[in-house]
Design a protein around this motif. Structure first.
Motif, short mmCIF file in Angstrom:
data_model
loop_
_atom_site.label_atom_id
_atom_site.label_comp_id
_atom_site.label_asym_id
_atom_site.label_seq_id
_atom_site.Cartn_x
_atom_site.Cartn_y
_atom_site.Cartn_z
N ARG A 1 0.83 -1.20 0.00
CA ARG A 1 0.00 0.00 0.00
C ARG A 1 0.88 1.26 0.00
NH1 ARG A 1 -5.01 -0.74 1.70
NH2 ARG A 1 -4.31 -2.30 3.22
N THR A 2 1.19 1.75 -1.17
CA THR A 2 1.99 2.97 -1.34
C THR A 2 1.35 3.83 -2.43
OG1 THR A 2 3.41 2.03 -3.05
CG2 THR A 2 4.12 1.74 -0.75
N PRO A 3 1.69 5.12 -2.48
CA PRO A 3 1.17 5.96 -3.56
C PRO A 3 1.55 5.43 -4.95
CG PRO A 3 2.01 7.34 -1.79
CD PRO A 3 2.38 5.91 -1.44
N MET A 4 2.76 4.88 -5.09
CA MET A 4 3.18 4.37 -6.39
C MET A 4 2.31 3.18 -6.81
SD MET A 4 7.02 3.50 -7.81
CE MET A 4 7.25 1.81 -7.27
N PHE A 5 1.99 2.29 -5.86
CA PHE A 5 1.13 1.15 -6.18
C PHE A 5 -0.25 1.64 -6.59
CE2 PHE A 5 -2.11 -1.94 -5.12
CZ PHE A 5 -1.65 -3.10 -5.72
N GLU A 6 -0.79 2.59 -5.84
CA GLU A 6 -2.15 3.05 -6.12
C GLU A 6 -2.23 3.83 -7.42
OE1 GLU A 6 -3.38 5.04 -2.56
OE2 GLU A 6 -3.81 3.14 -1.52
N ALA A 7 -1.12 4.48 -7.81
CA ALA A 7 -1.12 5.18 -9.09
C ALA A 7 -1.16 4.20 -10.25
CB ALA A 7 0.13 6.06 -9.19
N ALA A 8 -0.51 3.05 -10.09
CA ALA A 8 -0.48 2.05 -11.15
C ALA A 8 -1.66 1.08 -11.07
CB ALA A 8 0.83 1.26 -11.09
#
Length: 232
Positions: A166-173
């Motif tokens: 759960r990170t911003p990078m994961f949620e962006a992709a």
């Protein structure tokens, strides 16, 4: 004076969690990132990276390195631009090589070093990740080569490969609420998303002075995703 650990991309997400675990373990994090309170640099640029490394080492050698910085831009192969492909390699792979070369003399002089490369479970296969998976798979290959070359110097090199974290990078992709994202989470055997602290805990193990008989390895921290349903 506490032992220092160099962490690229340590201002947020997984990198910030690694830095916090490092503090709790008695290390002093030295962070290079494009934002935050550490050393500011564009790790996609060799000259900016070199200047940041010179600043980091101005206070003396660093014997622990976490090559954490990463970027991802989702694109199927027919839509992948060479510009984006090259930038993935610059950030995800070349920066790690440059950091390794910078800290290695100090590690060799002391006869001790701990290096952790952060890859990804996506190297095992995920649509739209040609550039990302290729550049992260390269880190896993470098881990194996460096472990062979540097074991005699007391330097261990290992990889941590996160699953869905759960990170911003994961949620962006992987947009929250999207059916494909829901399928990812439903396919995790432990039935939850990973948190940055899950990765930091694994990294902390590899950074420990006592972990001297483990090198050249890749540890998937993925909630069982690599042995369950695929598709992150």
């Amino acid at each position: 004076m506490s032992e220092r650990v160099l962490i690229t991309g340590g201002a947020g997400g997984i990198g910030a969690a690694i830095a916090e675990f490092a503090r709790e373990s008695g290390y002093e994090p030295v962070i290079i990132d494009r934002v935050g309170d550490g050393i500011i640099a564009d790790l996609s640029d060799p000259d900016s990276t070199a200047a940041a490394l010179e600043e980091a080492l101005s206070d003396g050698p660093i014997h622990r390195l976490v090559n954490n910085v990463g970027m991802i831009k989702v694109a199927r192969i027919e839509d992948l631009s060479f510009e984006d492909f090259e930038k993935h390699w610059a950030v995800n792979t070349r920066a790690a090589v440059q950091c390794m070369q910078a800290v290695l003399p100090g590690m060799r002089e002391r006869g001790f070093g701990r290096v952790v490369n952060i890859a990804s479970r996506a190297v095992l296969g995920k649509e739209g990740r040609s550039a990302y998976a290729a550049s992260k798979a390269a880190l896993m290959g470098l881990t194996r080569i460096w472990s062979l070359e540097l074991g005699v110097d007391g330097v261990t090199v290992n990889t941590v490969a996160p699953g869905p974290i759960r990170t911003p990078m994961f949620e962006a992709a992987n947009p929250p609420g999207a059916p494909a994202t829901r399928a990812i989470i439903d396919g995790i055997p432990v039935q939850r998303m990973g948190e940055p602290e899950d990765i930091a805990n694994a990294v902390d193990f590899f950074l420990n002075e006592r972990t001297g008989f483990v090198t050249g390895q890749t540890l998937y921290v993925c909630g069982g995703k690599t042995v369950g349903a695929m598709g992150i």
